[in-house]
Enzyme design. Structure first.
Site: not given
Length: 164
Positions: A7, A66, A138
């Site tokens: 992430d 991502e 996260d």
């Protein structure tokens, strides 16, 4: 297969590792790489070294990152894209195949709804990876990205077998 989900973030880059065994998932580790200061170059270097160390320690076989969503703050989006570039570079230098997923695709895969709230994503990650303790939001997001990649790899594998 061992998968690292990443992430990207400029201050906090979440990472999470899962192992797939057929349809089963198992949590391996998760964490957050923190960068500090105001200068972009040293912050990116900290993220790069930290992520390379995680990859070297855990030796995943695939990576999932991502994608950056574009928001109204163009400067913020650009900086986030640079952190994402660090994630892609770290995985590519390790020779890992990389999957890239939009935030809504991750949410839809893990929760079933593309606009799910963070709490819903975390709940489903806990359900899918019993006993996993997140190092932060996260890290939970990174585990969701890894789960999404595992699901898509399994779907591709089933499709190939069906065509054979």
């Amino acid at each position: 297969m061992k998968i690292i989900g990443i992430d990207p973030g400029l201050r906090n880059m979440g990472w999470g590792i899962v192992v797939t065994d057929g349809p089963r998932l198992r949590h391996v580790a998760n964490g957050i790489i923190h960068s500090a200061g105001d200068e972009l170059g040293p912050r990116l270097a900290t993220l790069y070294r930290g992520l390379c160390a995680v990859i070297a320690e855990h030796r995943p076989e695939a990576a999932a990152v991502e994608q950056t969503f574009v928001n109204k703050d163009a400067v913020g989006t650009l900086k986030l894209g640079q952190a994402r570039g660090i994630a892609l570079l770290s995985a590519a230098e390790a020779g890992l195949p990389i999957g890239e997923y939009a935030p809504n695709a991750v949410k839809k895969t893990v929760v079933g709804v593309g606009h799910a709230a963070k709490e819903q994503v975390q709940h489903m990650v806990r359900f899918l990876l019993p006993g996993a303790e997140f190092r932060g939001a996260d890290a939970a997001d990174a585990l969701a990205i890894a789960i999404c990649h595992a699901h898509h790899l399994q779907g591709r594998s089933l499709k190939i077998k069906a065509q054979a």
